[in-house]
Design a protein around this motif. Structure first.
Motif, PDB file in Angstrom:
ATOM      1  N   GLU A  88      52.486  37.983  39.631  1.00 27.44           N
ATOM      2  CA  GLU A  88      52.812  37.182  38.559  1.00 27.44           C
ATOM      3  C   GLU A  88      52.574  35.767  38.861  1.00 27.44           C
ATOM      4  OE1 GLU A  88      53.228  38.401  35.571  1.00 27.44           O
ATOM      5  OE2 GLU A  88      53.179  40.665  36.354  1.00 27.44           O
ATOM      6  N   GLN A  89      52.917  35.347  39.747  1.00 26.49           N
ATOM      7  CA  GLN A  89      53.044  34.009  40.595  1.00 26.49           C
ATOM      8  C   GLN A  89      51.599  33.385  40.749  1.00 26.49           C
ATOM      9  OE1 GLN A  89      55.797  33.876  43.630  1.00 26.49           O
ATOM     10  NE2 GLN A  89      57.696  34.706  42.273  1.00 26.49           N
ATOM     11  N   ILE A  90      50.914  34.156  41.465  1.00 25.73           N
ATOM     12  CA  ILE A  90      49.477  33.849  41.813  1.00 25.73           C
ATOM     13  C   ILE A  90      48.540  34.779  41.561  1.00 25.73           C
ATOM     14  CG2 ILE A  90      48.071  33.015  43.866  1.00 25.73           C
ATOM     15  CD1 ILE A  90      50.787  32.783  45.549  1.00 25.73           C
ATOM     16  N   PRO A  91      47.655  34.590  40.464  1.00 25.95           N
ATOM     17  CA  PRO A  91      46.859  35.626  39.884  1.00 25.95           C
ATOM     18  C   PRO A  91      45.897  36.171  40.911  1.00 25.95           C
ATOM     19  CG  PRO A  91      46.913  33.802  38.460  1.00 25.95           C
ATOM     20  CD  PRO A  91      47.814  33.398  39.715  1.00 25.95           C
ATOM     21  N   MET A  92      45.304  35.441  41.830  1.00 26.72           N
ATOM     22  CA  MET A  92      44.269  36.126  42.936  1.00 26.72           C
ATOM     23  C   MET A  92      44.991  36.980  44.038  1.00 26.72           C
ATOM     24  SD  MET A  92      45.190  34.256  45.810  1.00 26.72           S
ATOM     25  CE  MET A  92      43.697  34.697  46.862  1.00 26.72           C
ATOM     26  N   VAL A  93      46.415  36.971  43.791  1.00 30.43           N
ATOM     27  CA  VAL A  93      47.038  38.010  44.934  1.00 30.43           C
ATOM     28  C   VAL A  93      46.504  39.340  44.582  1.00 30.43           C
ATOM     29  CG1 VAL A  93      49.145  38.803  45.804  1.00 30.43           C
ATOM     30  CG2 VAL A  93      48.697  36.527  45.686  1.00 30.43           C
ATOM     31  N   GLU A  94      46.849  39.760  43.093  1.00 27.79           N
ATOM     32  CA  GLU A  94      46.449  41.338  42.884  1.00 27.79           C
ATOM     33  C   GLU A  94      45.026  41.512  43.199  1.00 27.79           C
ATOM     34  OE1 GLU A  94      46.940  44.092  38.984  1.00 27.79           O
ATOM     35  OE2 GLU A  94      47.440  42.066  38.562  1.00 27.79           O
ATOM     36  N   LYS A  95      44.096  40.739  43.273  1.00 25.02           N
ATOM     37  CA  LYS A  95      42.554  40.751  43.251  1.00 25.02           C
ATOM     38  C   LYS A  95      42.451  40.945  44.871  1.00 25.02           C
ATOM     39  CE  LYS A  95      38.150  38.945  42.975  1.00 25.02           C
ATOM     40  NZ  LYS A  95      37.087  37.940  42.519  1.00 25.02           N
ATOM     41  N   LEU A  96      43.292  40.232  45.739  1.00 24.46           N
ATOM     42  CA  LEU A  96      43.188  40.196  47.284  1.00 24.46           C
ATOM     43  C   LEU A  96      43.598  41.727  47.666  1.00 24.46           C
ATOM     44  CD1 LEU A  96      43.129  39.095  49.840  1.00 24.46           C
ATOM     45  CD2 LEU A  96      45.514  38.543  49.807  1.00 24.46           C
ATOM     46  N   PHE A  97      44.880  42.163  46.994  1.00 20.46           N
ATOM     47  CA  PHE A  97      45.476  43.443  47.557  1.00 20.46           C
ATOM     48  C   PHE A  97      44.430  44.552  46.871  1.00 20.46           C
ATOM     49  CE2 PHE A  97      49.291  41.016  48.657  1.00 20.46           C
ATOM     50  CZ  PHE A  97      49.503  41.600  49.695  1.00 20.46           C
ATOM     51  N   ARG A  98      43.953  44.264  45.811  1.00 24.11           N
ATOM     52  CA  ARG A  98      42.864  45.490  45.575  1.00 24.11           C
ATOM     53  C   ARG A  98      41.733  45.619  46.296  1.00 24.11           C
ATOM     54  NH1 ARG A  98      41.654  43.314  40.870  1.00 24.11           N
ATOM     55  NH2 ARG A  98      39.464  42.731  40.992  1.00 24.11           N
ATOM     56  N   ILE A  99      41.200  44.359  46.787  1.00 26.23           N
ATOM     57  CA  ILE A  99      39.828  44.290  47.588  1.00 26.23           C
ATOM     58  C   ILE A  99      40.502  45.039  48.961  1.00 26.23           C
ATOM     59  CG2 ILE A  99      38.368  42.948  49.046  1.00 26.23           C
ATOM     60  CD1 ILE A  99      38.488  41.112  46.625  1.00 26.23           C
ATOM     61  N   MET A 100      41.407  44.696  49.454  1.00 25.75           N
ATOM     62  CA  MET A 100      42.056  45.166  50.677  1.00 25.75           C
ATOM     63  C   MET A 100      42.153  46.676  50.524  1.00 25.75           C
ATOM     64  SD  MET A 100      44.262  42.373  52.665  1.00 25.75           S
ATOM     65  CE  MET A 100      45.596  42.591  51.470  1.00 25.75           C
ATOM     66  N   THR A 101      42.535  47.280  49.555  1.00 27.55           N
ATOM     67  CA  THR A 101      42.809  48.732  49.425  1.00 27.55           C
ATOM     68  C   THR A 101      41.436  49.499  49.299  1.00 27.55           C
ATOM     69  OG1 THR A 101      44.926  48.160  47.942  1.00 27.55           O
ATOM     70  CG2 THR A 101      44.027  50.392  47.895  1.00 27.55           C
ATOM     71  N   GLN A 102      40.561  48.814  48.547  1.00 24.32           N
ATOM     72  CA  GLN A 102      39.385  49.591  48.378  1.00 24.32           C
ATOM     73  C   GLN A 102      38.635  49.560  49.768  1.00 24.32           C
ATOM     74  OE1 GLN A 102      37.367  46.715  45.685  1.00 24.32           O
ATOM     75  NE2 GLN A 102      38.151  47.939  43.929  1.00 24.32           N
ATOM     76  N   LYS A 103      38.865  48.467  50.811  1.00 27.35           N
ATOM     77  CA  LYS A 103      38.331  48.537  52.130  1.00 27.35           C
ATOM     78  C   LYS A 103      38.935  49.489  52.842  1.00 27.35           C
ATOM     79  CE  LYS A 103      36.266  44.047  52.016  1.00 27.35           C
ATOM     80  NZ  LYS A 103      36.042  42.717  53.016  1.00 27.35           N
ATOM     81  N   THR A 104      39.980  49.695  52.749  1.00 26.70           N
ATOM     82  CA  THR A 104      40.851  50.907  53.320  1.00 26.70           C
ATOM     83  C   THR A 104      40.402  52.264  52.911  1.00 26.70           C
ATOM     84  OG1 THR A 104      42.969  49.491  53.591  1.00 26.70           O
ATOM     85  CG2 THR A 104      43.185  51.808  53.921  1.00 26.70           C
TER      86      THR A 104
END
Length: 211
Positions: free
Chosen positions: A134-150
């Motif tokens: 909620e506080q930093i919009p790009m954080v959700e994208k960051l974790f989504r990218i990391m999850t995809q790579k995992t």
């Protein structure tokens, strides 16, 4: 006395800066982040030391954290029906570690996370992670990218396990993680590859003759 305290504080602050700098470099492999957003991002993380052979997570517990390794080496494994250890992966400096199933669904874990060396991690809990979305919009994208790579990495590992010989899997492992093999016992490498340590010893001897 005052000088000693001041030097100690400077040393601690320097250590913390280096610790979070490693985290920032990891993030910026995926996305750029401003100084202000990074400062906000790091606030919920807390630092934890794990001594060698100590567990960060035991099977049956609910995984309450997602972690970033800043020092050491840990292994993630479970016990099969015969009581044999099955290693999913290792995590060293600059790697993330968690039980994503338990962490996401708040269910008891079947995994164990054990330190193979004296280790240090930065941890964040699920509520704080959700707040960062909620506080930093790009954080959700960051974790989504990391999850995809995992997911990609795990899929490739499954394909390798199903379609390659033990020799090929070992060669792939040492080529992909040359800095990791030196920190593991032969038994741990064998468990990761899904073979006996006696068989791994034979593979190593055979490969050494070809070099």
């Amino acid at each position: 006395m005052y000088l000693f305290a001041e030097l100690l504080l400077i040393s601690i602050l320097s250590y913390l800066r280096n610790m979070f700098e490693l985290l920032r470099k990891n993030i910026e492999k995926h996305l750029s982040i401003s100084d202000a957003d990074f400062e906000q991002f790091t606030k919920p993380f807390y630092h934890r030391k794990i001594a060698k052979k100590q567990f960060l997570l035991r099977a049956g517990q609910i995984c309450k954290f997602e972690g970033f390794v800043i020092k050491g080496c840990l292994r993630v494994y479970y016990l099969d029906e015969q009581g044999q250890e099955r290693i999913l992966y290792f995590a060293i400096e600059d790697w993330w570690i968690t039980d994503i199933d338990s962490f996401t669904n708040n269910t008891p874990s079947i995994l164990n996370i054990e330190a193979l060396e004296d280790s240090e991690v930065l941890l964040i809990t699920q509520p704080y992670k959700e707040a960062l979305y909620e506080q930093i919009p790009m954080v959700e994208k960051l974790f989504r990218i990391m999850t995809q790579k995992t997911h990609v990495a795990l899929q490739r590992r499954m394909i390798s396990a199903l379609g390659k010989t033990a020799d090929e899997r070992y060669i792939e492992f040492i080529e992909k993680y040359p800095q990791l093999e030196q920190r593991l016992t032969q038994l741990q490498v064998a468990s990761y590859l899904g073979i006996s340590h006696e068989f791994l010893s034979k593979i190593r001897k055979k490969l050494s003759k070809l070099r």
